[in-house]
Scaffold this motif. Structure first.
Motif, PDB file in Angstrom:
ATOM      1  N   TYR A   4     -17.080   3.251  -5.862  1.00  0.00           N
ATOM      2  CA  TYR A   4     -16.501   3.982  -6.887  1.00  0.00           C
ATOM      3  C   TYR A   4     -17.192   4.822  -6.353  1.00  0.00           C
ATOM      4  CZ  TYR A   4     -14.872  -0.318  -9.000  1.00  0.00           C
ATOM      5  OH  TYR A   4     -14.340  -1.190  -8.866  1.00  0.00           O
ATOM      6  N   GLN A   5     -16.270   6.293  -6.064  1.00  0.00           N
ATOM      7  CA  GLN A   5     -16.581   7.850  -6.619  1.00  0.00           C
ATOM      8  C   GLN A   5     -15.593   8.159  -7.220  1.00  0.00           C
ATOM      9  OE1 GLN A   5     -15.451   8.042  -2.237  1.00  0.00           O
ATOM     10  NE2 GLN A   5     -13.613   8.985  -2.252  1.00  0.00           N
ATOM     11  N   ASN A   6     -16.177   9.805  -7.628  1.00  0.00           N
ATOM     12  CA  ASN A   6     -15.535  11.044  -8.424  1.00  0.00           C
ATOM     13  C   ASN A   6     -14.332  11.886  -7.690  1.00  0.00           C
ATOM     14  OD1 ASN A   6     -17.308  10.725 -11.033  1.00  0.00           O
ATOM     15  ND2 ASN A   6     -18.320  11.620  -9.845  1.00  0.00           N
ATOM     16  N   GLY A   7     -13.358  11.726  -8.571  1.00  0.00           N
ATOM     17  CA  GLY A   7     -12.197  12.371  -7.419  1.00  0.00           C
ATOM     18  C   GLY A   7     -11.070  11.908  -6.989  1.00  0.00           C
ATOM     19  N   GLU A   8     -10.369  12.837  -6.383  1.00  0.00           N
ATOM     20  CA  GLU A   8      -8.841  11.385  -4.873  1.00  0.00           C
ATOM     21  C   GLU A   8      -9.932  11.005  -3.973  1.00  0.00           C
ATOM     22  OE1 GLU A   8      -6.420  10.895  -6.148  1.00  0.00           O
ATOM     23  OE2 GLU A   8      -6.224  12.186  -8.246  1.00  0.00           O
ATOM     24  N   LYS A   9      -9.756   9.513  -3.543  1.00  0.00           N
ATOM     25  CA  LYS A   9     -10.750   8.545  -3.030  1.00  0.00           C
ATOM     26  C   LYS A   9      -8.793   8.654  -2.087  1.00  0.00           C
ATOM     27  CE  LYS A   9      -8.517   4.105  -4.587  1.00  0.00           C
ATOM     28  NZ  LYS A   9      -8.752   2.543  -5.129  1.00  0.00           N
ATOM     29  N   GLU A  10      -9.651   8.314  -0.343  1.00  0.00           N
ATOM     30  CA  GLU A  10      -8.817   7.998   0.685  1.00  0.00           C
ATOM     31  C   GLU A  10      -8.235   7.078   1.086  1.00  0.00           C
ATOM     32  OE1 GLU A  10      -9.436  10.915   2.968  1.00  0.00           O
ATOM     33  OE2 GLU A  10      -8.372  12.507   2.236  1.00  0.00           O
ATOM     34  N   LEU A  11      -7.384   6.417   1.526  1.00  0.00           N
ATOM     35  CA  LEU A  11      -7.618   5.393   2.498  1.00  0.00           C
ATOM     36  C   LEU A  11      -7.616   5.357   3.928  1.00  0.00           C
ATOM     37  CD1 LEU A  11      -3.869   3.608   0.995  1.00  0.00           C
ATOM     38  CD2 LEU A  11      -6.336   3.460   0.732  1.00  0.00           C
ATOM     39  N   THR A  12      -8.428   4.090   4.043  1.00  0.00           N
ATOM     40  CA  THR A  12      -8.061   4.346   5.829  1.00  0.00           C
ATOM     41  C   THR A  12      -7.983   2.983   6.800  1.00  0.00           C
ATOM     42  OG1 THR A  12     -10.139   2.938   5.831  1.00  0.00           O
ATOM     43  CG2 THR A  12     -10.711   5.263   5.684  1.00  0.00           C
ATOM     44  N   GLY A  13      -7.053   3.183   8.246  1.00  0.00           N
ATOM     45  CA  GLY A  13      -6.706   1.878   8.857  1.00  0.00           C
ATOM     46  C   GLY A  13      -5.593   2.578   8.132  1.00  0.00           C
ATOM     47  N   LEU A  14      -4.674   3.547   7.612  1.00  0.00           N
ATOM     48  CA  LEU A  14      -3.233   3.778   7.439  1.00  0.00           C
ATOM     49  C   LEU A  14      -2.338   2.705   8.032  1.00  0.00           C
ATOM     50  CD1 LEU A  14      -2.745   7.251   6.214  1.00  0.00           C
ATOM     51  CD2 LEU A  14      -3.531   5.243   4.704  1.00  0.00           C
ATOM     52  N   GLY A  15      -1.920   2.176   7.399  1.00  0.00           N
ATOM     53  CA  GLY A  15      -0.391   2.010   7.933  1.00  0.00           C
ATOM     54  C   GLY A  15       0.968   2.280   6.855  1.00  0.00           C
ATOM     55  N   LEU A  16       2.032   1.756   7.284  1.00  0.00           N
ATOM     56  CA  LEU A  16       3.193   2.825   6.005  1.00  0.00           C
ATOM     57  C   LEU A  16       4.206   0.993   5.758  1.00  0.00           C
ATOM     58  CD1 LEU A  16       4.319   5.893   8.322  1.00  0.00           C
ATOM     59  CD2 LEU A  16       2.643   5.413   6.250  1.00  0.00           C
ATOM     60  N   ILE A  17       3.964   1.288   4.839  1.00  0.00           N
ATOM     61  CA  ILE A  17       5.131   0.229   4.552  1.00  0.00           C
ATOM     62  C   ILE A  17       6.921   0.542   3.337  1.00  0.00           C
ATOM     63  CG2 ILE A  17       4.115  -0.150   2.054  1.00  0.00           C
ATOM     64  CD1 ILE A  17       4.379  -2.917   1.696  1.00  0.00           C
ATOM     65  N   THR A  18       7.821  -0.159   3.958  1.00  0.00           N
ATOM     66  CA  THR A  18       8.980   0.488   3.637  1.00  0.00           C
ATOM     67  C   THR A  18      10.280  -0.949   2.977  1.00  0.00           C
ATOM     68  OG1 THR A  18       8.807   2.466   4.825  1.00  0.00           O
ATOM     69  CG2 THR A  18      10.730   1.802   3.728  1.00  0.00           C
ATOM     70  N   LEU A  19      10.111  -1.426   1.446  1.00  0.00           N
ATOM     71  CA  LEU A  19      10.885  -2.073   0.663  1.00  0.00           C
ATOM     72  C   LEU A  19      11.674  -2.028   0.497  1.00  0.00           C
ATOM     73  CD1 LEU A  19       7.830  -4.068  -0.305  1.00  0.00           C
ATOM     74  CD2 LEU A  19       8.601  -4.392   2.212  1.00  0.00           C
ATOM     75  N   GLU A  20      13.482  -2.664   0.144  1.00  0.00           N
ATOM     76  CA  GLU A  20      14.035  -2.604  -0.831  1.00  0.00           C
ATOM     77  C   GLU A  20      14.745  -3.770  -1.331  1.00  0.00           C
ATOM     78  OE1 GLU A  20      17.302  -1.354   1.347  1.00  0.00           O
ATOM     79  OE2 GLU A  20      16.935   0.407   2.268  1.00  0.00           O
ATOM     80  N   ALA A  21      15.447  -3.868  -2.433  1.00  0.00           N
ATOM     81  CA  ALA A  21      15.439  -4.722  -3.050  1.00  0.00           C
ATOM     82  C   ALA A  21      16.255  -5.518  -2.845  1.00  0.00           C
ATOM     83  CB  ALA A  21      16.065  -4.212  -4.972  1.00  0.00           C
ATOM     84  N   VAL A  22      16.091  -6.939  -2.852  1.00  0.00           N
ATOM     85  CA  VAL A  22      16.633  -8.049  -2.433  1.00  0.00           C
ATOM     86  C   VAL A  22      17.677  -8.861  -3.548  1.00  0.00           C
ATOM     87  CG1 VAL A  22      16.823 -10.425  -1.377  1.00  0.00           C
ATOM     88  CG2 VAL A  22      14.838  -9.352  -0.802  1.00  0.00           C
ATOM     89  N   PRO A  23      18.589  -8.642  -3.262  1.00  0.00           N
ATOM     90  CA  PRO A  23      20.167  -8.930  -4.525  1.00  0.00           C
ATOM     91  C   PRO A  23      19.340 -10.372  -5.453  1.00  0.00           C
ATOM     92  CG  PRO A  23      20.987  -8.303  -2.886  1.00  0.00           C
ATOM     93  CD  PRO A  23      19.710  -8.156  -2.618  1.00  0.00           C
ATOM     94  N   VAL A  24      18.840 -10.495  -6.325  1.00  0.00           N
ATOM     95  CA  VAL A  24      19.330 -12.161  -7.141  1.00  0.00           C
ATOM     96  C   VAL A  24      20.061 -12.818  -7.281  1.00  0.00           C
ATOM     97  CG1 VAL A  24      17.750 -13.355  -8.999  1.00  0.00           C
ATOM     98  CG2 VAL A  24      16.910 -11.081  -8.332  1.00  0.00           C
ATOM     99  N   VAL A  25      19.981 -14.510  -6.406  1.00  0.00           N
ATOM    100  CA  VAL A  25      21.500 -14.572  -6.117  1.00  0.00           C
ATOM    101  C   VAL A  25      20.885 -15.816  -8.167  1.00  0.00           C
ATOM    102  CG1 VAL A  25      23.284 -16.645  -5.490  1.00  0.00           C
ATOM    103  CG2 VAL A  25      21.965 -14.922  -3.722  1.00  0.00           C
ATOM    104  N   VAL A  26      22.053 -15.912  -8.771  1.00  0.00           N
ATOM    105  CA  VAL A  26      21.626 -16.892 -10.402  1.00  0.00           C
ATOM    106  C   VAL A  26      22.929 -17.858  -9.691  1.00  0.00           C
ATOM    107  CG1 VAL A  26      20.903 -16.715 -12.667  1.00  0.00           C
ATOM    108  CG2 VAL A  26      20.991 -14.634 -11.773  1.00  0.00           C
ATOM    109  N   SER A  27      22.027 -19.074  -9.542  1.00  0.00           N
ATOM    110  CA  SER A  27      22.712 -20.366  -9.797  1.00  0.00           C
ATOM    111  C   SER A  27      23.210 -20.672 -10.628  1.00  0.00           C
ATOM    112  CB  SER A  27      21.926 -21.148  -9.156  1.00  0.00           C
ATOM    113  OG  SER A  27      21.461 -20.802  -7.888  1.00  0.00           O
ATOM    114  N   PRO A  28      24.550 -20.672 -10.659  1.00  0.00           N
ATOM    115  CA  PRO A  28      25.298 -21.098 -12.977  1.00  0.00           C
ATOM    116  C   PRO A  28      24.665 -22.831 -12.610  1.00  0.00           C
ATOM    117  CG  PRO A  28      26.587 -21.743 -10.536  1.00  0.00           C
ATOM    118  CD  PRO A  28      25.356 -20.859 -10.391  1.00  0.00           C
TER     119      PRO A  28
END
Length: 260
Positions: free
Chosen positions: A229-253
């Motif tokens: 733990y540290q004061n102030g803003e922390k930073e991530l190392t070994g950065l990767g990028l993530i991009t997601l979109e919502a998946v439509p939910v199919v409701v069965s009758p």
């Protein structure tokens, strides 16, 4: 919870004028408990009421009546009102949603699915899955994740024409005009690994996801936080990028009833 008719659940509505939806189709699937000033009352938010082609979200204040019709205890509707941009409502609508896309790591591109299963009072949790598109690589991670969610509005707080992102809990909602832009800041941490394998390396057990949900997309960074733990803003190392979109939910009758 399933969709049902409100009049079957909540009768004797005390002639409350706002309850013109009493005979409409009501959806409790996103309902949640709100703070109430009395231990004898129950306040529920996120109650969806179908009006034509749209669903309007409402809150209900229920009072317990031990002597209802035919001496059966019931809940009376004491008050009700519409909900629009309440932060908890916006956050609760993420519960049981599924998001899919990609995670670009240093050496691999992973197909990714994220499911949100719990949202409550700024806490959010679910399950994430990463897997390589190439079946021969066979890298896979399925893990529980949990963290925080903060809702922000894009507002002119200084009345000088400059718009800035402001945490929703810092806004006075009395006479509040809904902003044109709203986003969620979601920070998740990997918890228990449920399934994992990697052909050339390993999966970080404590990696974090720092994401923003805006314009119906979840985007952000994935990496390792500081070891302490540290004061102030922390930073991530070994950065990767993530991009997601919502998946439509199919409701069965529901299945048709079978009569013998």
């Amino acid at each position: 919870m399933k969709k049902t008719t409100l009049s079957l659940l909540l009768i004797n509505c005390l002639n409350f004028p706002a309850l013109t939806f009493a005979q409409g189709e009501v959806d409790f699937s996103k309902a949640y408990i709100m703070p109430s000033s009395s231990p004898k009352e129950l306040k529920i938010g996120g109650v969806g009421v179908r009006e034509g082609e749209t669903t309007v979200m409402n809150w209900l204040l229920l009072g317990f009546n031990p002597e209802g019709p035919e001496s059966k205890p019931i809940f009376n509707i004491l008050q009700a009102g519409a909900q629009t941009t309440a932060p908890e409502l916006l956050e609760q609508q993420l519960r049981d949603t599924v998001w899919a896309g990609t995670y670009q790591a240093t050496n691999n591109l992973y197909l990714t699915e994220l499911r949100f299963t719990v949202v409550q009072n700024g806490f959010i949790a679910g399950e994430i899955t990463h897997k390589t598109a190439d079946p021969e690589a066979s890298n896979l991670l399925r893990a529980e994740v949990a963290g925080t969610i903060v809702t922000q509005y894009f507002l002119d707080v200084k009345n000088d024409g400059t718009l800035t992102w402001v945490n929703a809990n810092e806004v006075n909602h009395e006479g509040f005009i809904p902003p044109s832009q709203i986003r969620h800041l979601i920070n998740l941490k990997r918890l228990r690994g449920l399934e994992y394998r990697h052909t050339s390396s390993s999966w970080g057990a404590h990696s974090e996801y720092w994401m923003a949900l805006e314009n119906h997309k979840l985007t952000g960074s994935v990496g390792s936080p500081p070891a302490a733990y540290q004061n102030g803003e922390k930073e991530l190392t070994g950065l990767g990028l993530i991009t997601l979109e919502a998946v439509p939910v199919v409701v069965s009758p529901p299945p048709s009833p079978v009569f013998e």
